[in-house]
Design an enzyme around this catalytic site. Sequence first.
Site, short mmCIF file in Angstrom:
data_model
loop_
_atom_site.label_atom_id
_atom_site.label_comp_id
_atom_site.label_asym_id
_atom_site.label_seq_id
_atom_site.Cartn_x
_atom_site.Cartn_y
_atom_site.Cartn_z
N ASN A 140 -10.26 0.21 1.80
CA ASN A 140 -8.81 0.25 1.57
C ASN A 140 -8.54 -0.11 0.11
OD1 ASN A 140 -6.07 -0.23 1.44
ND2 ASN A 140 -5.97 -1.46 3.31
N HIS B 27 -2.55 6.82 4.16
CA HIS B 27 -3.12 5.63 3.52
C HIS B 27 -4.33 5.20 4.35
CE1 HIS B 27 -3.87 1.71 2.09
NE2 HIS B 27 -3.31 1.08 3.10
N CYS C 215 0.83 -1.21 0.00
CA CYS C 215 0.00 0.00 0.00
C CYS C 215 0.86 1.26 0.00
CB CYS C 215 -0.92 0.01 1.21
SG CYS C 215 -2.00 -1.42 1.27
O1 UT7 Z 1 -3.39 -1.58 4.09
C1 UT7 Z 1 -2.36 -2.41 4.45
C2 UT7 Z 1 -2.26 -2.71 5.85
N1 UT7 Z 1 -3.50 -3.19 6.40
C3 UT7 Z 1 -3.69 -3.00 7.67
O2 UT7 Z 1 -2.87 -2.38 8.30
C4 UT7 Z 1 -4.91 -3.61 8.31
C5 UT7 Z 1 -4.58 -3.90 9.75
N2 UT7 Z 1 -5.59 -4.53 10.57
C6 UT7 Z 1 -6.84 -4.07 10.78
O3 UT7 Z 1 -7.29 -3.12 10.18
C7 UT7 Z 1 -7.63 -4.73 11.88
O4 UT7 Z 1 -6.80 -5.65 12.55
C8 UT7 Z 1 -8.91 -5.47 11.39
C9 UT7 Z 1 -9.99 -4.48 11.01
C10 UT7 Z 1 -8.57 -6.38 10.23
C11 UT7 Z 1 -9.48 -6.32 12.53
O5 UT7 Z 1 -9.71 -5.54 13.69
P1 UT7 Z 1 -9.17 -6.07 15.11
O6 UT7 Z 1 -9.68 -5.13 16.12
O7 UT7 Z 1 -7.69 -6.22 15.01
O8 UT7 Z 1 -9.92 -7.44 15.28
P2 UT7 Z 1 -9.29 -8.89 15.49
O9 UT7 Z 1 -8.59 -9.34 14.25
O10 UT7 Z 1 -8.52 -8.91 16.77
O11 UT7 Z 1 -10.59 -9.76 15.65
C12 UT7 Z 1 -11.49 -9.57 16.76
C13 UT7 Z 1 -12.63 -10.54 16.60
C14 UT7 Z 1 -12.18 -11.98 16.34
O12 UT7 Z 1 -13.08 -12.84 17.03
P3 UT7 Z 1 -12.68 -13.46 18.46
O13 UT7 Z 1 -11.43 -14.25 18.20
O14 UT7 Z 1 -12.46 -12.29 19.36
O15 UT7 Z 1 -13.87 -14.29 18.78
C15 UT7 Z 1 -12.38 -12.14 14.85
O16 UT7 Z 1 -12.62 -13.49 14.49
O17 UT7 Z 1 -13.43 -10.17 15.46
C16 UT7 Z 1 -13.61 -11.31 14.61
N3 UT7 Z 1 -13.76 -10.84 13.25
C17 UT7 Z 1 -14.93 -10.42 12.74
N4 UT7 Z 1 -16.16 -10.35 13.27
C18 UT7 Z 1 -17.14 -9.87 12.49
C19 UT7 Z 1 -12.79 -10.70 12.29
N5 UT7 Z 1 -13.33 -10.20 11.17
C20 UT7 Z 1 -14.65 -10.02 11.42
C21 UT7 Z 1 -15.72 -9.52 10.66
N6 UT7 Z 1 -16.95 -9.46 11.23
N7 UT7 Z 1 -15.58 -9.09 9.39
#
Ligand code: UT7
Length: 326
Positions: free
Chosen positions: A283, A253, A113
């Site tokens: 994104n 970004h 990105c």
């Molecule tokens: O552009 C290039 C670089 N990209 C980035 O830098 C993206 C970086 N990461 C992020 O933006 C975030 O980490 C995300 C938006 C992808 C995820 O947010 P998070 O607060 O880090 O959530 P997480 O991955 O810790 O997941 C929390 C919970 C999990 O469930 P449990 O294990 O707590 O039960 C996931 O399974 O949310 C769950 N989960 C979802 N729930 C509903 C993951 N994706 C989803 C979803 N809908 N789409």
Amino acid sequence: MIRARIISTGSYVPPKVLTNAELEKMVDTSNEWIVSRSGIRERRIVERDVATSDLAVQAALKALEMAGMSAEELDFIITGTNSPDMFFPCTSCFIQSKIGAKKAAGFDILAGCTSFIHTLSMADKFIKEDPKRKVMVLGAEIMSKITDWKDRGTCVLFGDGAGAVILTGEEGERGILSTHLHSDGSLWELLYMPGGGSANPPSHETIEKNLHCIKMAGNQLFKVAVRALAEVSQEALDFNGLKSEDIDYMIPHQANTRILEAAAKLINFPTERMYLNIERFGNTSSATIPIAIDEMNRSGKLKPGNLILLCSFGTGVTWGGGVIRW
Ligand code: UT7
């Protein structure tokens, strides 16, 4: 002092909107989760027969029109993309041919990105070498074709789009003041697309395992991104002897609103002066920054002399930043 100045901008997103409500019907997710965790409400998605260069061409033509310039005047076309039309030839060559930029040398940059910051950095160097040069740099992506639509952890985040800017040399204080580029390849497994290259050439197995799609350790990447964006922003400020309060706008970004707010907090940058459009486009990887620059330019937000801080982060991992005097 000769500087590379952005003299025109253009952007294009496909008309088809994919809302969070529609994603709720495709995977186990909710509008509330997507908005609160990422800031995204909708994204644009191409039809099947559209390639990355098609989006880029639309953005390029708008930038040429704004500059009052013909494509034949361009000396370089440099495209940042992680979703090229084909492995080769480069997408810039497709763009060159489609817009008729006969004289331009075209090549792509694949640095996640962050790629658009790399393209700006290249343009800066080419123009310092010969200020008469006219350089078009683009960020263009069709993320929807490398997205695993069954993976709720990634499919809610990405979108398609393209942005272009044209730069040329100008005497004075306006233009690119500096760019700063970094990478740490040891963290590659935080975001990657394993299939299709020489490590995992296409096979029935790579298709069955969905290796031609984005794999992301979102939460780990989140933490690295916050730190890297803050550090490179501070580096760009320090290099130019500036403080957060000197900056009129930060154009980051657009990966995640929470990442950007956390990074801004680390360098005491007020979020009101940060430009965000992630809510509407998600994104779009390399395209987020040039789309944002074009939106701001066309809406008259950017005034001559404004100081703009750019910062980006992506797969590699790579990160970069820079300061522009508009
Ligand atoms: O552009 C290039 C670089 N990209 C980035 O830098 C993206 C970086 N990461 C992020 O933006 C975030 O980490 C995300 C938006 C992808 C995820 O947010 P998070 O607060 O880090 O959530 P997480 O991955 O810790 O997941 C929390 C919970 C999990 O469930 P449990 O294990 O707590 O039960 C996931 O399974 O949310 C769950 N989960 C979802 N729930 C509903 C993951 N994706 C989803 C979803 N809908 N789409």
